[in-house]
Design a protein around this motif. Structure first.
Motif, short mmCIF file in Angstrom:
data_model
loop_
_atom_site.label_atom_id
_atom_site.label_comp_id
_atom_site.label_asym_id
_atom_site.label_seq_id
_atom_site.Cartn_x
_atom_site.Cartn_y
_atom_site.Cartn_z
N LEU A 275 40.76 1.46 102.34
CA LEU A 275 42.20 1.53 102.08
C LEU A 275 42.89 0.75 103.19
O LEU A 275 42.70 1.04 104.38
N GLU A 276 43.70 -0.24 102.80
CA GLU A 276 44.37 -1.09 103.78
C GLU A 276 45.81 -1.30 103.37
O GLU A 276 46.19 -1.07 102.21
N HIS A 277 46.61 -1.77 104.33
CA HIS A 277 48.02 -2.05 104.06
C HIS A 277 48.32 -3.50 104.37
O HIS A 277 47.93 -4.01 105.43
N LEU A 284 49.75 -1.55 99.27
CA LEU A 284 48.61 -0.73 99.64
C LEU A 284 47.41 -1.24 98.84
O LEU A 284 47.45 -1.33 97.61
N LEU A 285 46.33 -1.60 99.54
CA LEU A 285 45.14 -2.15 98.91
C LEU A 285 44.08 -1.06 98.83
O LEU A 285 43.61 -0.56 99.86
N GLY A 289 42.20 -2.47 93.87
CA GLY A 289 43.53 -2.13 93.38
C GLY A 289 44.63 -2.50 94.35
O GLY A 289 44.41 -2.73 95.55
N ARG A 290 45.84 -2.54 93.82
CA ARG A 290 47.00 -2.91 94.64
C ARG A 290 48.20 -2.09 94.17
O ARG A 290 48.54 -2.08 92.98
N LEU A 291 48.85 -1.42 95.11
CA LEU A 291 50.01 -0.58 94.83
C LEU A 291 51.15 -1.05 95.71
O LEU A 291 51.00 -1.19 96.93
N VAL A 308 48.40 9.98 107.55
CA VAL A 308 48.26 10.81 106.36
C VAL A 308 47.53 10.08 105.24
O VAL A 308 46.62 10.63 104.60
N LEU A 309 47.91 8.83 104.96
CA LEU A 309 47.30 8.11 103.85
C LEU A 309 45.81 7.83 104.10
O LEU A 309 44.99 7.93 103.19
N THR A 310 45.47 7.48 105.33
CA THR A 310 44.07 7.23 105.66
C THR A 310 43.23 8.48 105.48
O THR A 310 42.13 8.45 104.92
#
Length: 410
Positions: A275-277, A284-285, A289-291, A308-310
């Motif tokens: 998960l990356e930004h 958000l990768l 996927g891509r958001l 939190v997201l990580t």
């Protein structure tokens, strides 16, 4: 903060968080729990005992009563597992909504006193750990997290204290030290309801000042204008912490204003391992996927010292420490659509909380400058807290089945 009352004085009854004892009883997806239960129930007695992961508190031969409010078997797992327990939504940490097999035979310390008061009227305040040393550009997370789901109290090290708003089901008997709301009503000139006081607590603990230990200082106002400002902010905090499920101001379902809601630009395939930004595109990768849009403030939002997201993403990846053949190793092989929907909601919550941070920090600083302090509470007889206020109420609204099918006598 000298002279400022503590959360443990204002909401005196608290319970330590759950100790599940084995990781396989909790998951981000209910289908995983169903598969794990089937594997356990279908195993022969020797395999079942090994899969269970026994501890000093629980083995497959433990005889324990039914968890309050849950229709599960009380027969010993070694003899008759029974039908699968219905997974129950719980709050794992500050912002992660997961599922738990709510069966007392599976949980080392399930805290039945919390389950007795968990219903549609209840709100829980879970104390978060004191923040460790943070990166220079990191913001402290909230000192207290709020939820409608029962929190498991999970923290990086051990479990924290959980303060229910009500001591009895149905929104009865607020868990507030006697005399507190009456004193505030005299000081502020307005009626102070339990959920309003919780909203104020949510506002001034969202970005606390002066916290050095586990106790959470809660400055109380004496100015009606400051109280009204804090209520407005605190209601929004509660709305966001509960993912839109609890709102007293007509905020309605969780949403981003101005059409800023994140959308899936590229679909997630397989089971992503990273998960990356992307700060340039505010995206958000998630593997393939891509958001977007996902603001940098949401990506960097921390709780309990962790992004939190990580942490949320790591809870949905394969457990690298799970040994093959164990129940913990049973997991999803693909990324379900529900994870993406949950991720959109979480990004929305973190983005809006980050936008509130300057106002919340300012409110907390002004509230700490003066108001109703410990000396005022002591002079009015509100403090010190009476011992009975720290003990749970006697609650038995229905029969609770005891070990091996016998009714429990409480």
């Amino acid at each position: 903060m000298a002279g400022v009352p503590l959360l443990s004085e204002l909401m005196p009854w608290s319970v330590a968080g759950l100790r599940v004892g084995r990781g396989w009883v909790r998951s981000a997806h209910p289908e995983v729990l169903a598969a794990r239960w089937r594997r356990l129930a279908e195993a022969d007695p020797v395999q079942r005992a090994e899969l269970f992961r026994p501890s000093r508190s629980r083995t497959v031969d433990s005889a324990v009563p039914q968890l309050p409010g849950q229709a599960t078997s009380t027969r010993r797992l070694s003899q008759e597992p029974g039908s699968a327990p219905e997974p129950v939504r719980v709050r794992h940490g500050a912002f992660d909504r997961q599922w738990l097999l709510a069966d007392q035979r599976l949980l080392d310390q399930p805290r039945p006193e919390l389950w007795r008061v968990a219903d549609g009227r209840q709100l829980f305040a879970a104390v978060q750990p004191v923040q460790p040393v943070q990166p220079v550009d990191a913001e402290d997370g909230p000192a207290v997290a709020f939820s409608t789901e029962l929190p498991d109290g999970a923290r990086p090290k051990g479990v924290g204290r959980i303060h229910p708003l009500y001591r009895r089901p149905g929104g009865l008997e607020p868990n507030l030290t006697p005399g507190l709301t009456a004193l505030l009503r005299r000081k502020l000139g307005v009626k102070v309801r339990p959920e309003e006081l919780l909203a104020w607590i949510a506002a001034v603990t969202a970005h606390p000042l002066g916290r050095t230990g586990e106790d959470v200082p809660v400055p109380l106002p004496a100015d009606p204008g400051l109280w009204a400002e804090g209520l407005d902010l605190g209601r929004r905090v509660l709305w966001l912490h509960t993912f839109g499920e609890r709102s007293t101001t007509g905020l309605g379902p969780l949403r981003m204003p101005g059409g800023r809601r994140p959308f899936v630009r590229e679909r997630v395939t397989g089971l992503p391992d990273a998960l990356e930004h992307d700060p340039e595109d505010d995206a958000l990768l998630i593997g393939t996927g891509r958001l977007s849009p996902v603001a940098r403030s949401a990506w960097g939002f921390r709780a309990a010292g962790e992004p939190v997201l990580t942490r949320w993403f790591a809870e949905r990846c394969a457990d690298p420490e799970a040994r093959p053949g164990t129940l913990e190793a049973l997991a999803l092989t693909g990324w379900p659509q529900q994870y993406t929907a949950d991720l959109v909601d979480l990004v929305t919550v973190l983005t809006l909380l980050a936008e509130l941070r300057p106002a919340l920090t300012d409110l907390t600083a002004r509230a700490a400058e003066g108001g109703v302090g410990t000396a005022d509470l002591t002079a009015a007889g509100v403090l010190p807290v009476r011992d009975h206020s720290r003990r749970p109420a006697s609650v038995l609204l229905h029969h609770e089945e005891g070990p091996d099918g016998q009714f429990a006598l409480l």
